[in-house]
Design an enzyme around this catalytic site. Sequence first.
Site: not given
Length: 886
Positions: A24, A93, A102, A104, A338, A454, A571, A626, A756, A775, A777-780, A843, A863
Amino acid sequence: MSGEKYVYDFSEGHKDLKELLGGKGANLAEMTRLGLPVPAGFTVTTEACRAYLATGSAPDELAGQIDSHLAALESTMGRHLGDPSDPLLVSVRSGAAFSMPGMMETVLNVGLNDASVAGLAAQAGGDERFAWDSYRRLVQMFGKTVCDVPGDDFSDALEEAKKTRGATNDLQLDAADLRALTERYKHIFAKHTGHEFPQEPQLQLRLAMEAVFRSWNAERAVLYRRQERIPADLGTAVNVVAMVFGNLGPDSGTGVAFTRDPATGAQGIYGDYLQNAQGEDVVAGIRNTVGLEELKELDHRSYDQLIEIMALLEGHYRDLCDIEFTIERGKLWMLQTRVGKRTAAAAFRIAAQLVTEGAIDLDEALLRVNGAQLAQLMFPRFDLAGEPAVLTSGIGASPGAAVGKVVFSAARATELAAAGEDVILVRRETNPEDLAGMIAAKGILTARGGKTSHAAVVARGMGRTCVCGADAVEISRDRFTVAGRTVAEGDVISIDGTSGRVYLGPVPVRPSEVVQYFEGEPVDSTLVEAVHTLMDHADERRRLAVRTNADTGADAARARRFGAEGIGLCRTEHMFLGDRKELVERLILAGADGDRKAALEALLPLQRADFVELFRAMDGRPVTVRLIDPPLHEFLPSLEELAVTVAVARERGEDHAEEAQLLDAVRRMHEQNPMLGLRGVRLGLVIPGLFAMQVRAIAQAAAQLAGEGLDPQPEIMVPLVGAVQELEMVRQECEHIVEEVISGTGVRVLIGTMIEVPRAALTAGQIAEAADFFSFGTNDLTQMGWGFSRDDVEGAFFWRYLELGIFGISPFESIDREGVGRLIRIATDEGRAVKPDLKIGVCGEHGGDPESVHFFHDVGLDYVSCSPFRVPVARLEAGRAAITRS
């Protein structure tokens, strides 16, 4: 730091200083530089806010700098704060670097008191009604914002005053009514605070500024930042602006305008105007506005000037601009501009329009949209073939099709949503305290307000469906009535955020036109044209390939239509469910070689058929399979159920020898923590022939399709490897089978591993010696890196971690760059140090998360792989990542 500059006059800043001056303040400074009619004022920086929040008090230099800038403001205006005969009033303001509509605080009319209210009336030509209206607003805003006086107490007093007068809105209250209401407000203030309303203008200013600083950490602001992924350490600036008044009579008013329709992106003039009103009245939705085009009839001169300014600002910012303005007795004042929030559809249309107009290039256009918006466009819409009866209609403020049970409070919306219910939040108008309920709800319906209320602004920013201004709806505590029909809490309604229609009961939905486009169906629409243009450019710019996680030919085929360039994760354990589960159970519990061999021989042709289907769907594209990776308990009978069965049979004297034998076997295999037990590569090494059967099925399927003239590209992924020796043993067996089955077919099979386990990431240089690809395995990897189970902890304590700021967002939703991300960097760097051409992808579910895609681009992966539905999202974000890093 001594000598720090904490206060900037509007003439000292510009739009590129928004991190220091807030959005602002930076834009007020920019409009001042452009010579537009901006009231005089100054900005207290975000650095001052951060210092205040860190120490609990303002920096030592701040008071003197404010006094100096206030004196300059008084000189410019020819009035003094607190002068009883000719007072200067200011607004205070908030204004953070990122728009938080809205969330703050704002306080108007600061400087007004018992003595100066008469002077304000004199300034207004003797208009006592205006002066007392302004004073009661100050007491109300100051009480609620600065001193935490319950806002409902003020609202109730206003309603009582209107009822006594027989008025339907506050404009029908006269000066005497408002004077009495102000005294009532001051009594409410004193009751809740234990002291009188402050009469010293300098004290009002200081306390209001500190309240704005504190509002950065208000619950609703924290919740909004978490929802929008806005960093928590930025702080807010404070803008002190000379008041201009829209509540001076019928030749005054206040409004909000957009240079294009923020709901659809259509070019034109859009906005709302409210005669004889002060700024907050429009966005609060407490009175229904008129369309901006009616201003042309009310004040042609101001309207023409506003249109010129809107064109200038859009050309200057090269984007949709959201503008707040006030007309004070025929003079136009610009209070804010804005880059405006918009719906997902509007974002794509406007970006494409601006390219056509030559305002921006395709790179810039691609940066104006994002994957979250694209995902919104892929949501379904109502199928109106059954011609459902329209209950009522309002203003379509944020598109979408939402169906759910009616609730009338944010608390109830949150409660039912947590229980798995879809809800529609129905309110007269929303306010910042409703944010949690708005996030929880599928859609929002209000009886008051327009496209700039709002509810509308916040819903558009969050991608929630919203219908506003359904003024035929009469709302009570637990029901609403329209046209003689009553809808109670718990009843189901459907709301259309595009048309503004509200239907009683559930309405079926149909696929979006964007999904139809991705499916290859011909669709003629400006939205699809815009999506096509920007997706094509994303594909041209991106370096990351995008694959899909798919276990069936149907999923693979759909993902390919959506642009997937292969399968990054098949899987295989998902292929053993249903009637095949018994075969795997027999294999695991086999007590003799013959039993094991029989189970494997039964599974082989089933697996081969699975892979034929996948390779055919992805002909010419890589398919990463896998090898089976189930927590063992998923394929064994329940220990508890078996124990009960045996105990009951024994009690009844029935034959239970077979069940008892099975129970003994399950007990031997039972694990206390199956996610860290006999699974992945460990299962393949412990149960002879299991991996060999799968590899043989893969090789046979590839050989069959190669014989048909197709181009299968199988990649065998060994799961849960923690030591290179594990991979070496499995690889040796795989290579022997592959050579035996596909020799001479021309098919090349890659053998790699899923990273993983943290140890695998830390020893990636060794593992790369035996791998053709990695590859992640970001979950595990996230579970093991953090040391907690996703299934157990998300509902147990993640909410508290988010509340405390330990997480900005769940590490299962967006990659933890500092921890898990560092493991990925280490493994990538060390793997490629050994094999520079090592293929590396991801993956896990993070492969479809927009923020995570940018991280994977930066790390240098080849990838990402994600669910079919998120393939277009990943393609778009991969293109955006290439532009931002170029």
